[in-house]
Design an enzyme around this catalytic site. Sequence first.
Site: not given
Length: 172
Positions: A60, A97
Amino acid sequence: MDLKSLIRDIPDFPKSGILFRDITTLLRDPNGLRYTIDFLTQKCTDSGLKVDYVIGIESRGFIIGSPLAYKLGAGFIPVRKKGKLPAAVYSVEYELEYGTDCLEVHQDALQLTSRVLIVDDLIATGGTAKATAELVQNIGCELVGFGFIIELRDLQGRKHLPDVPIISLLEY
Ligand code: AMP
C-alpha cells in the site's frame, strides 16, 4: 474533509483481535484520494523536507508513494518483500510477532547523497518502517522523514523510528 469517514474498519482481519483499517474505500473515492495526496504533500512541504526519492513499502506504500513522489518532484523507489525485485538487492530482516520477514531494495536505486522519505499507508508497531529505515541508512543515504496516512497511537510505533520528522494524517 472527513477522511476517517472514508476508511473502513474490519474487525478480526487478517486474524482475530486486529482491527484492520481498510483504505481501499478511501482510494476509490475521487475526492478522498486527491485530498489525501494533496494533504500529505502539503505536510511534507510545510515541514521543509527536501526529498530526492520517495521510498514506498510494499504494497500500500506504493499506492500512496507514487503520486506523492510525483507531486514533490521526486523519484519513486519500491521496497519489496523478499524475491520480488529483479536486479541485485540489499536486504534487511526484521522481527514479526511470530518469526521474521525480509525487505529488499535495488542496490543501484540509491546513492550516498540521496535524500529519502519513507512512505506507507499505516504505522502500527513501527517494525516495518524501522526495518526500511535501516535498509536505507545502511546504504548511507540521508533519511529525511516518514509519511503515513494512519498512525495507531497506542502502539507507539514512532518511538522506534530514527529522530526525523514523522508525518501522519490521521490518528486512531
Ligand atoms: P507495523 O510494522 O506493525 O508498523 O505494521 C505496519 C504494516 O502493517 C503496514 O504496512 C500496514 O499496512 C500493516 N498494518 C498493520 N496493522 C494494520 C491495521 N490495523 N490495519 C491495516 N494495516 C495494518
